[in-house]
Design a protein around this motif. Sequence first.
Motif, PDB file in Angstrom:
ATOM      1  N   VAL A  49      -9.985 -60.946 -65.360  1.00 53.49           N
ATOM      2  CA  VAL A  49      -9.476 -61.821 -67.161  1.00 53.49           C
ATOM      3  C   VAL A  49     -10.291 -63.102 -67.783  1.00 53.49           C
ATOM      4  N   THR A  50      -9.656 -63.448 -66.614  1.00 47.29           N
ATOM      5  CA  THR A  50      -9.680 -65.397 -67.105  1.00 47.29           C
ATOM      6  C   THR A  50     -11.549 -65.383 -66.510  1.00 47.29           C
ATOM      7  N   ARG A  51     -12.313 -64.797 -66.521  1.00 47.35           N
ATOM      8  CA  ARG A  51     -13.873 -64.688 -66.904  1.00 47.35           C
ATOM      9  C   ARG A  51     -14.896 -63.868 -67.719  1.00 47.35           C
ATOM     10  N   ALA A  52     -13.609 -63.097 -68.004  1.00 41.08           N
ATOM     11  CA  ALA A  52     -14.030 -62.031 -69.084  1.00 41.08           C
ATOM     12  C   ALA A  52     -13.079 -62.912 -70.446  1.00 41.08           C
ATOM     13  N   ARG A  53     -12.204 -63.598 -70.073  1.00 39.15           N
ATOM     14  CA  ARG A  53     -12.133 -64.570 -71.933  1.00 39.15           C
ATOM     15  C   ARG A  53     -13.255 -65.859 -71.903  1.00 39.15           C
ATOM     16  N   THR A  54     -13.393 -66.061 -70.709  1.00 42.65           N
ATOM     17  CA  THR A  54     -14.568 -67.379 -70.755  1.00 42.65           C
ATOM     18  C   THR A  54     -15.911 -66.539 -71.680  1.00 42.65           C
ATOM     19  N   GLN A  55     -16.786 -65.568 -71.176  1.00 45.06           N
ATOM     20  CA  GLN A  55     -17.544 -64.742 -71.558  1.00 45.06           C
ATOM     21  C   GLN A  55     -17.629 -64.235 -72.858  1.00 45.06           C
ATOM     22  N   ILE A 248     -11.599 -55.057 -69.824  1.00 46.86           N
ATOM     23  CA  ILE A 248     -11.408 -56.222 -70.668  1.00 46.86           C
ATOM     24  C   ILE A 248     -12.567 -56.696 -69.535  1.00 46.86           C
ATOM     25  N   ALA A 249     -12.522 -56.829 -67.977  1.00 45.41           N
ATOM     26  CA  ALA A 249     -13.533 -57.738 -67.539  1.00 45.41           C
ATOM     27  C   ALA A 249     -15.239 -56.843 -67.747  1.00 45.41           C
ATOM     28  N   ALA A 250     -15.583 -55.548 -68.403  1.00 43.50           N
ATOM     29  CA  ALA A 250     -16.580 -55.016 -68.794  1.00 43.50           C
ATOM     30  C   ALA A 250     -16.813 -55.634 -69.885  1.00 43.50           C
ATOM     31  N   PHE A 251     -16.181 -55.554 -70.729  1.00 41.51           N
ATOM     32  CA  PHE A 251     -15.608 -56.285 -72.408  1.00 41.51           C
ATOM     33  C   PHE A 251     -16.707 -57.305 -71.886  1.00 41.51           C
ATOM     34  N   GLY A 252     -16.178 -58.114 -71.139  1.00 42.05           N
ATOM     35  CA  GLY A 252     -17.159 -59.565 -71.114  1.00 42.05           C
ATOM     36  C   GLY A 252     -18.247 -59.402 -70.792  1.00 42.05           C
ATOM     37  N   GLU A 253     -18.666 -58.646 -69.489  1.00 39.47           N
ATOM     38  CA  GLU A 253     -19.931 -58.220 -69.051  1.00 39.47           C
ATOM     39  C   GLU A 253     -20.913 -57.916 -70.513  1.00 39.47           C
ATOM     40  N   ALA A 254     -20.318 -56.744 -71.491  1.00 39.92           N
ATOM     41  CA  ALA A 254     -20.495 -56.995 -71.813  1.00 39.92           C
ATOM     42  C   ALA A 254     -21.620 -58.304 -73.288  1.00 39.92           C
ATOM     43  N   CYS A 255     -20.334 -59.082 -73.486  1.00 41.23           N
ATOM     44  CA  CYS A 255     -20.483 -60.403 -74.507  1.00 41.23           C
ATOM     45  C   CYS A 255     -21.743 -60.929 -73.787  1.00 41.23           C
ATOM     46  N   ARG A 256     -21.935 -61.033 -72.039  1.00 37.00           N
ATOM     47  CA  ARG A 256     -22.937 -61.433 -71.529  1.00 37.00           C
ATOM     48  C   ARG A 256     -24.276 -61.188 -71.441  1.00 37.00           C
ATOM     49  N   LEU A 257     -24.333 -59.613 -71.497  1.00 34.95           N
ATOM     50  CA  LEU A 257     -25.546 -59.418 -71.822  1.00 34.95           C
ATOM     51  C   LEU A 257     -25.736 -59.648 -73.179  1.00 34.95           C
TER      52      LEU A 257
END
Length: 384
Positions: A49-55, A248-257
Amino acid sequence: MHTPVFLDHNATTPLDPRVRTVLEQAQRDCFGNPSSAGHAYGWAAAELVTRARTQVAEAIGAEPGEILFTSGATEANNLALLGSAPTHGAHRRHLIISNLEHDAVSAPAAELERRGARLTRVACGRDGLLDPEQVAAALDGETWLVSVLAAQNEIGTLQPLADIGRVCKGAGVLFHSDAAQALGRMDLDVQREGLDLLSLSSHKTYGPKGVGALFVRRRDPRVKLAPLLYGGDQEKGLRPGTLNAPGIAAFGEACRLAVAERASESVRVGALRDRLWGRLRTGLAGVSLNGAAAPRLAGNLNVSFAGVRSSGLLPRLTTLAVSAGSACRSGSPGPSRLLLDLGVPEDLAGSSLRIGLGRFTTDEEVTYAADVLIEAVTALRANP
Ligand SMILES: *Cc1c(COP(=O)(O)O)cnc(C)c1O
């Protein structure tokens, strides 16, 4: 080529395979409750969750501490509008929205009106673009919030957020935007746009459904919200309930991409969209584009085909996934209220299709879609 060809990316987007990998890994390996502070299962989920929040924060120029995870843009919009509403008897009881808003903003705004707020709906021009001066003119001493979407879901027009943000800042009024369509499709920066609240959705940007976020500004000004739900202290008590850590982790990755590929993708998708529009215009008479050609989402076309009803056309387009108006309203009869607002005559508004291209749309699919559309419209016009 896989049929039906998916050309409805304004309704939702397919999961990017790279996002699916992150989702599946998290679902397999990380079932812990991110709020379990006493053991490694909880820590592993909290780390996701923390990583995704940053992304997510990085995608919009915010701080991680300004991101609240929600179930999607609908919930984020409801929290922004209902949660920022002044309590009973307060001086500021006026809010402003535009006539371009999705129901996920206009319905909570109407609910606030029922609860005693004063609501002004500012109308856009015939080009589907809002004039910041009209927003300025609607402000008064009682206004607490202006809500204007970033990219319109039917006609794709991009609104002048930075100019509206300046107007709001000058008046000391909160500025919220529904960026469900905009995330990953246009450059978004909460500082440059002067945003205090911003709603995001994962499934419109190649992430899983049921996940989204609300940006809540922490400084200049610090935005205060009241929760819609009670029952836990997750997300600072503003969104209680166990977090969907894998989603949430997947959403973070989607934002990064989305950030990494936004610039090149909008050029590629814009070129495909322009080629499709070019072929339709040369292959058919009586086609018209609804909403300004620019500024507009790279993948969006909203086209009226004179002389045919979209309700008659859609059943002939079994190999294409396109829509007549927005997905959330496809159950409601009659032409799009927005197109009528733009001054599109009723018969042309009733003959419109929304075509949404996206990350996995190919050249071959565009050629095929143009051929199918031209053939179907020609046949229907010859034999109504
Ligand atoms: C899709 C959409 C929503 C709803 O988002 P969910 O994440 O599905 O709740 C809200 N506003 C706009 C402009 C949209 O396009």
